[in-house]
Design an enzyme around this catalytic site. Structure first.
Site, PDB file in Angstrom:
ATOM      1  N   GLU A 131     -77.309 -60.402 113.098  1.00  0.00           N
ATOM      2  CA  GLU A 131     -77.319 -59.994 111.684  1.00  0.00           C
ATOM      3  C   GLU A 131     -78.561 -60.549 110.999  1.00  0.00           C
ATOM      4  OE1 GLU A 131     -73.574 -61.067 109.892  1.00  0.00           O
ATOM      5  OE2 GLU A 131     -72.429 -60.053 111.456  1.00  0.00           O
TER       6      GLU A 131
ATOM      7  N   ARG B 256     -66.159 -61.494 114.266  1.00  0.00           N
ATOM      8  CA  ARG B 256     -67.563 -61.853 114.453  1.00  0.00           C
ATOM      9  C   ARG B 256     -68.166 -60.858 115.439  1.00  0.00           C
ATOM     10  NH1 ARG B 256     -67.611 -64.245 110.367  1.00  0.00           N
ATOM     11  NH2 ARG B 256     -68.058 -66.445 109.993  1.00  0.00           N
TER      12      ARG B 256
ATOM     13  N   HIS C  82     -71.828 -57.102 106.493  1.00  0.00           N
ATOM     14  CA  HIS C  82     -71.045 -58.346 106.434  1.00  0.00           C
ATOM     15  C   HIS C  82     -70.583 -58.634 105.002  1.00  0.00           C
ATOM     16  CE1 HIS C  82     -70.329 -62.383 108.659  1.00  0.00           C
ATOM     17  NE2 HIS C  82     -69.450 -62.238 107.686  1.00  0.00           N
TER      18      HIS C  82
HETATM   19  N1  LIG Z   1     -66.300 -60.194 107.957  1.00  0.00           N
HETATM   20  C1  LIG Z   1     -66.190 -61.224 107.126  1.00  0.00           C
HETATM   21  O1  LIG Z   1     -66.815 -61.276 106.075  1.00  0.00           O
HETATM   22  C2  LIG Z   1     -65.278 -62.336 107.462  1.00  0.00           C
HETATM   23  C3  LIG Z   1     -64.999 -62.650 108.759  1.00  0.00           C
HETATM   24  N2  LIG Z   1     -64.125 -63.663 109.067  1.00  0.00           N
HETATM   25  C4  LIG Z   1     -63.818 -63.923 110.456  1.00  0.00           C
HETATM   26  O2  LIG Z   1     -62.427 -63.798 110.644  1.00  0.00           O
HETATM   27  C5  LIG Z   1     -61.984 -64.850 111.467  1.00  0.00           C
HETATM   28  C6  LIG Z   1     -60.510 -65.081 111.247  1.00  0.00           C
HETATM   29  O3  LIG Z   1     -60.271 -65.685 110.011  1.00  0.00           O
HETATM   30  P1  LIG Z   1     -58.803 -66.259 109.654  1.00  0.00           P
HETATM   31  O4  LIG Z   1     -57.795 -65.201 109.847  1.00  0.00           O
HETATM   32  O5  LIG Z   1     -58.898 -66.954 108.370  1.00  0.00           O
HETATM   33  O6  LIG Z   1     -58.656 -67.334 110.831  1.00  0.00           O
HETATM   34  P2  LIG Z   1     -57.333 -67.868 111.522  1.00  0.00           P
HETATM   35  O7  LIG Z   1     -57.733 -69.084 112.271  1.00  0.00           O
HETATM   36  O8  LIG Z   1     -56.235 -67.945 110.523  1.00  0.00           O
HETATM   37  O9  LIG Z   1     -56.960 -66.683 112.550  1.00  0.00           O
HETATM   38  C7  LIG Z   1     -57.576 -66.494 113.781  1.00  0.00           C
HETATM   39  C8  LIG Z   1     -56.501 -66.162 114.795  1.00  0.00           C
HETATM   40  O10 LIG Z   1     -57.144 -65.860 116.039  1.00  0.00           O
HETATM   41  C9  LIG Z   1     -56.371 -66.443 117.068  1.00  0.00           C
HETATM   42  N3  LIG Z   1     -57.196 -66.645 118.263  1.00  0.00           N
HETATM   43  C10 LIG Z   1     -58.214 -67.511 118.447  1.00  0.00           C
HETATM   44  N4  LIG Z   1     -58.706 -67.411 119.679  1.00  0.00           N
HETATM   45  C11 LIG Z   1     -57.990 -66.452 120.309  1.00  0.00           C
HETATM   46  C12 LIG Z   1     -58.036 -65.888 121.610  1.00  0.00           C
HETATM   47  N5  LIG Z   1     -58.914 -66.314 122.526  1.00  0.00           N
HETATM   48  N6  LIG Z   1     -57.152 -64.905 121.904  1.00  0.00           N
HETATM   49  C13 LIG Z   1     -56.235 -64.494 120.995  1.00  0.00           C
HETATM   50  N7  LIG Z   1     -56.163 -64.989 119.744  1.00  0.00           N
HETATM   51  C14 LIG Z   1     -57.031 -65.956 119.403  1.00  0.00           C
HETATM   52  C15 LIG Z   1     -55.867 -67.754 116.483  1.00  0.00           C
HETATM   53  O11 LIG Z   1     -54.743 -68.240 117.188  1.00  0.00           O
HETATM   54  C16 LIG Z   1     -55.555 -67.338 115.058  1.00  0.00           C
HETATM   55  O12 LIG Z   1     -54.211 -66.918 114.904  1.00  0.00           O
HETATM   56  C17 LIG Z   1     -62.892 -66.016 111.079  1.00  0.00           C
HETATM   57  O13 LIG Z   1     -62.962 -66.989 112.101  1.00  0.00           O
HETATM   58  C18 LIG Z   1     -64.222 -65.330 110.861  1.00  0.00           C
HETATM   59  O14 LIG Z   1     -64.941 -65.279 112.070  1.00  0.00           O
HETATM   60  C19 LIG Z   1     -63.520 -64.385 108.082  1.00  0.00           C
HETATM   61  C20 LIG Z   1     -63.793 -64.134 106.784  1.00  0.00           C
HETATM   62  C21 LIG Z   1     -64.730 -63.115 106.354  1.00  0.00           C
HETATM   63  O1  LIG Z   2     -66.086 -66.710 105.696  1.00  0.00           O
HETATM   64  C1  LIG Z   2     -66.573 -66.168 106.700  1.00  0.00           C
HETATM   65  O2  LIG Z   2     -66.369 -66.582 107.851  1.00  0.00           O
HETATM   66  C2  LIG Z   2     -67.439 -65.001 106.544  1.00  0.00           C
HETATM   67  O3  LIG Z   2     -67.765 -64.348 107.486  1.00  0.00           O
HETATM   68  C3  LIG Z   2     -67.920 -64.614 105.198  1.00  0.00           C
HETATM   69  O4  LIG Z   2     -66.941 -64.626 104.258  1.00  0.00           O
END
Ligand SMILES: NC(=O)C1=CN([C@@H]2O[C@H](COP(=O)(O)OP(=O)(O)OC[C@H]3O[C@@H](n4cnc5c(N)ncnc54)[C@H](O)[C@@H]3O)[C@@H](O)[C@H]2O)C=CC1
Ligand SMILES: O=C(O)C(=O)CO
Length: 324
Positions: free
Chosen positions: A266, A237, A285
């Site tokens: 954004e 993010r 994004h």
């Molecule tokens: N650019 C895009 O289009 C997309 C962006 N995202 C972003 O990616 C993020 C991650 O997605 P996932 O891997 O599915 O989530 P997830 O929950 O599987 O992985 C996030 C990881 O970050 C770790 N974490 C959280 N807070 C932390 C901290 N303070 N210090 C160290 N580690 C920490 C968690 O323990 C977890 O292992 C989402 O929350 C979203 O913001 C997700 C999908 C699409």
């Molecule tokens: O799923 C999310 O969190 C995104 O940022 C868009 O896929």
């Protein structure tokens, strides 16, 4: 009578039909300042809410006395006031897993395009400057065998580690709140503290959610710890990275480049310096934006809302403590 729900995203016809089998759907294409009053009025009777984008904060929730479940078409849910929802017993659903592999592909695209200067060099060629073989002024950096540092070894972090380790022979180091045994055993990944990750990585890849703890986790001090040849990739993010500090570091060439899919605000303003810096690839994004994955996310969110309002929730719930 069917329960009323608000849909604030355009859905494929078959998914809309699936929702309509269960609910009276009050549609909004998306949330804008122009339709906010109509949206708040519709919320008075809505038991469910499904869509993506927009801030669903306390002021919105205060207008939704009948709301029982919210389903976001995203895995990230930082734009929702989950604490207030939980206090009020409102179920918050999201779409993990279905987008993981696609987002990891996007991270690799950013790694390759920044290191090999793909966008910059393609633009150079298109502009008619390709008169002979290119000189060192257009050379990039190798990706294979370089160290990747993954900040957030969750679902997407793990899929990225798989690509980096298996496809590019990259040593994987990572930081998270706790070690991830799967990353260690499958990809020989090494858990380390943030400072070590910043100092040793050739690619620092942010795959973190936005929380109070991660806001501006990467700022002046952290950027100063990166190698001058290192590249920062952010697909987590925008506000996890202090954008002003990043722009400063890039302009002063304290780091080599940045690949960004997410921004503090954004859409990123067309006059942002990030669009003018040659060592930046800035995407709008699109981490999960493929036909297949966006369909799967929408289908997952539709099923999530149906389950939350008519069945028994077992997966994809952000606040399972509200489930009775
Ligand atoms: N650019 C895009 O289009 C997309 C962006 N995202 C972003 O990616 C993020 C991650 O997605 P996932 O891997 O599915 O989530 P997830 O929950 O599987 O992985 C996030 C990881 O970050 C770790 N974490 C959280 N807070 C932390 C901290 N303070 N210090 C160290 N580690 C920490 C968690 O323990 C977890 O292992 C989402 O929350 C979203 O913001 C997700 C999908 C699409
Ligand atoms: O799923 C999310 O969190 C995104 O940022 C868009 O896929």
């Amino acid at each position: 009578m069917k329960p009323s729900i608000i849909l604030y995203k355009i859905l494929p016809d078959d998914l809309l039909a699936r929702l309509e089998q269960h609910f009276t759907v009050l549609p909004f294409n998306r949330l804008t300042s122009e339709n906010r009053q109509d949206f708040l009025l519709a919320l008075k009777q809505a038991q469910g809410l499904i869509g993506s984008g927009g801030q669903i904060d306390k002021s919105v929730l205060d207008c939704a006395p009948a709301l029982k479940a919210v389903s976001t078409i995203s895995v990230g849910y930082d734009n929702f006031d989950v604490q207030t929802m939980t206090e009020r017993g409102i179920i918050m659903m999201h779409t993990p897993t279905v987008l993981t592999e696609t987002v990891a592909d996007t991270v690799m695209a950013l790694i390759l395009s920044t290191a090999r200067r793909v966008v910059e060099v393609a633009e150079w060629a298109k502009s008619g400057q390709w008169k002979g073989s290119v000189g060192s002024e257009l050379f990039g950096l190798d990706v294979h065998h370089k160290t990747i540092g993954i900040l957030g070894m969750g679902r997407i972090g793990l899929a990225l580690a798989q690509r980096a380790h298996g496809g590019f022979n990259m040593p994987v180091i990572y930081n998270d709140r706790q070690p991830n045994p799967e990353a260690n055993s499958r990809f020989n990944a090494r858990f380390c503290d943030l400072d070590t990750l910043l100092a040793e990585s050739d690619f620092v890849c942010v795959s973190l959610p936005l929380t109070e703890q991660t806001h501006h986790l990467i700022s002046d001090e952290q950027l100063a710890k990166m190698k001058p040849s290192a590249i920062l990739i952010n697909t987590g993010r925008g506000p996890v990275v202090d954008e002003a500090a990043l722009i400063k570091a890039l302009k002063q060439k304290r780091i080599y480049g940045a690949g960004l899919d997410v921004f503090e605000k954004e859409p990123l303003s067309a006059d942002s310096e990030l669009f003018r810096l040659p060592n930046v690839v800035a995407l709008p994004h699109i981490g999960s934006a493929t036909h297949e994955t966006r369909y799967n996310m929408a289908a997952c969110a539709v099923d999530n809302l149906i389950t939350a309002l008519t069945g028994k929730v077992t997966v994809n719930c952000v606040n399972p403590q509200v489930i009775k």
